[in-house]
Design a protein around this motif. Structure first.
Motif, PDB file in Angstrom:
ATOM      1  N   PHE A 186      -1.508   6.378  -4.720  1.00 23.60           N
ATOM      2  CA  PHE A 186      -0.880   5.557  -3.764  1.00 23.60           C
ATOM      3  C   PHE A 186       0.385   5.151  -4.190  1.00 23.60           C
ATOM      4  O   PHE A 186       0.856   4.888  -5.423  1.00 23.60           O
ATOM      5  CB  PHE A 186      -2.011   4.250  -3.671  1.00 23.60           C
ATOM      6  N   LEU A 202      -4.547   1.431  -2.836  1.00 23.41           N
ATOM      7  CA  LEU A 202      -4.209   1.059  -1.714  1.00 23.41           C
ATOM      8  C   LEU A 202      -3.883  -0.478  -1.429  1.00 23.41           C
ATOM      9  O   LEU A 202      -2.912  -0.683  -0.892  1.00 23.41           O
ATOM     10  CB  LEU A 202      -5.290   1.631  -0.308  1.00 23.41           C
ATOM     11  N   LYS A 235      -0.270   7.264   0.800  1.00 32.74           N
ATOM     12  CA  LYS A 235      -0.605   8.166  -0.305  1.00 32.74           C
ATOM     13  C   LYS A 235       0.211   9.420  -0.256  1.00 32.74           C
ATOM     14  O   LYS A 235       0.505   9.926   0.527  1.00 32.74           O
ATOM     15  CB  LYS A 235      -2.102   8.832   0.302  1.00 32.74           C
TER      16      LYS A 235
END
Length: 84
Positions: A20, A44, A61
């Motif tokens: 991430f 995230l 991502k």
């Protein structure tokens, strides 16, 4: 292979991996970004918290880093969370 690109990691890297990140991109329709425009984060939630869409920083991502044919280190965007 990601989005038709072959990932060739830096010689000192073991492999390109998914992570991430917060990425700075001039437009949302990008599929790869220079390594200098990527800040890897833990998860995230962190990427979302650090995002600033008004200044073109988006949670994503990514996979990489990988060397482009021009010799530039790049990250490839797997998912861009631009609508959060």
């Amino acid at each position: 292979m990601v989005n038709g690109y072959s990932l060739d990691p830096h010689p000192r890297a073991n492999f390109a991996k998914e992570e991430f990140a917060v990425v700075r991109i001039p437009r949302v329709k990008r599929d790869r970004v220079p390594a200098a425009s990527v800040e890897i984060v833990a998860d995230l939630e962190t990427a979302i918290a650090q995002a600033d869409p008004d200044n073109k920083f988006y949670p994503a991502k990514v996979v990489g880093p990988a060397r482009s044919s021009e010799g530039t280190m790049l990250y490839y965007i797997i998912d861009l969370y631009s609508d959060l």
